[in-house]
Design an enzyme around this catalytic site. Structure first.
Site, PDB file in Angstrom:
ATOM      1  N   HIS A  96      -2.511  -1.200  -3.346  1.00 42.42           N
ATOM      2  CA  HIS A  96      -3.664  -0.335  -3.128  1.00 42.42           C
ATOM      3  C   HIS A  96      -3.542   0.921  -3.986  1.00 42.42           C
ATOM      4  CE1 HIS A  96      -4.399  -2.080   1.191  1.00 42.42           C
ATOM      5  NE2 HIS A  96      -4.694  -2.933   0.226  1.00 42.42           N
ATOM      6  N   SER A 136       0.853  -1.191   0.000  1.00 42.40           N
ATOM      7  CA  SER A 136       0.000   0.000   0.000  1.00 42.40           C
ATOM      8  C   SER A 136       0.885   1.237   0.000  1.00 42.40           C
ATOM      9  CB  SER A 136      -0.957  -0.030   1.201  1.00 42.40           C
ATOM     10  OG  SER A 136      -1.900   1.023   1.113  1.00 42.40           O
ATOM     11  N   ASP A 192      -4.453  -5.022   6.191  1.00 41.99           N
ATOM     12  CA  ASP A 192      -4.782  -5.843   5.037  1.00 41.99           C
ATOM     13  C   ASP A 192      -3.623  -6.790   4.739  1.00 41.99           C
ATOM     14  OD1 ASP A 192      -6.098  -6.860   2.836  1.00 41.99           O
ATOM     15  OD2 ASP A 192      -5.504  -5.213   1.498  1.00 41.99           O
TER      16      ASP A 192
END
Length: 356
Positions: A200, A173, A297
């Protein structure tokens, strides 16, 4: 109970505006000072002033222009991030549209968000509302991320003799694009298995991201499509509007299965569904890497891989822009190693050689 997106009342989010335009600085000041959740610490006209200011002042979010006299915001971004500590940077520029090559480059260096300046009137449309929303999100990240935790108390997972790897999953991310460049440098021409990648990013960033990633590695890179057969030393990127998962076909081959279902509060695309499908499809032959990023995540999916007999490598705290995702995996006791991205490839190759 605190509502979603509502900040704890401990203190306002500290902001720094860096823009050579007096008009832009004044407009941004007017927007943020009308909201008591923010504290405007300073308005500066150059990157050099920002670097000097950050050497002795702490802020949560830096609002940074790209085109400025002297050193550009993009050129100064690495030093601004270094001096800013945990501060998040949002790029606000008329020359850096969301999804553009310049925007992806800024994200690769370590910017947390990109927002294009409106054309004529900054107060037209939904710009002030959208800016406030993004500043709140970045402020929450900066205030609650405790990067100083490091890897203290994180025990590495002891594993027995590992078998061969059939698939490598990579989740990342914030700060991930830069980390991916280092990871692929360490992987070289590949490790003989397909690589599934979830970063992401919004959908409109994906074409430029895939193009940039293709310059980082000699392996073929593509945005995954339903039905793609997973080939060794090919990189498959999760599209922005769906989770990247996989399934076994009747002939025994493995293909891409895109899943557009979004879990509550989850990112889209998300790392957990990818890791979970890898565990179900490849079992003990699955391996995964968790790189820099906010939140957790990847932890649930990493547990599925470990439970299936596979293994996980996480980026270390020292090289992470945000040690959220890899830190969560490490604190859960799921990681077999904590390494800088450039060392992950050689480590995995050495482990595979031991299993041969």
């Amino acid at each position: 109970m605190k509502a979603a997106g509502e900040l704890s009342p401990e203190r306002p989010i500290r902001l720094l505006i860096v823009d050579d335009s007096l008009v832009a600085r004044s407009v941004f000041e007017r927007i943020v000072t009308q909201d008591k959740r923010f504290e405007l610490c300073e308005k500066l006209a150059s990157a050099a002033e920002a670097i000097a200011y950050l050497a002795s002042h702490r802020v949560d979010v830096i609002m940074l222009d790209i085109e400025m006299p002297g050193q550009s915001g993009l050129m100064a971004l690495p030093e601004i991030l270094k001096q800013g500590g945990q501060a998040r940077v949002i790029i606000l520029s008329s020359n850096c549209d969301e999804g553009s090559a310049a925007a992806v480059e800024a994200l690769a260096i370590g910017a947390s968000d990109i927002m294009a300046k409106p054309g004529r009137s900054v107060f037209s449309g939904q710009f002030p509302e959208m800016l406030i929303k993004r500043l709140l999100k970045l402020g929450e990240q900066a205030r609650w991320q405790n990067k100083s935790e490091g890897s203290i108390g994180c025990g590495l997972r002891r594993t027995g003799r590992r078998g061969s790897i059939a698939c490598l999953g990579v989740g990342a991310s914030t700060g991930g694009i830069h980390a991916l460049g280092q990871l692929f440098e360490g992987l070289g021409v590949g490790i003989g298995v397909p690589i599934m990648l979830t970063q992401h990013l919004p959908p409109n960033f994906m074409p430029y991201f895939a193009l940039q990633l293709g310059r980082m590695t000699p392996m073929p890179v593509k945005i995954a499509e339903d039905g793609d057969l997973l080939k060794p030393d090919h990189v498959y990127i999760a599209p922005g509007e769906a989770n990247l998962t996989c399934r076994t076909r009747r002939d025994g081959s493995v293909s891409v299965l895109l899943d557009a279902e979004r879990e509550p509060f989850a990112s889209m695309p998300a790392v957990d569904p990818m890791f979970t499908s890898m565990a179900q499809t490849f079992g003990p032959a699955s391996a995964a890497v968790v790189l820099t990023g906010m939140g957790r995540d990847g932890t649930a999916g990493a547990r599925k891989i470990v439970d299936a007999g596979g293994w996980i490598v996480a980026q270390d705290a020292e090289t992470s822009v945000i040690w959220g995702m890899p830190g969560s995996v490490a604190r859960a006791g799921l990681a077999s190693a904590l390494l800088p991205p450039v060392q992950i490839g050689p480590y995995m190759l050495s482990q595979m050689a031991k299993a041969a």
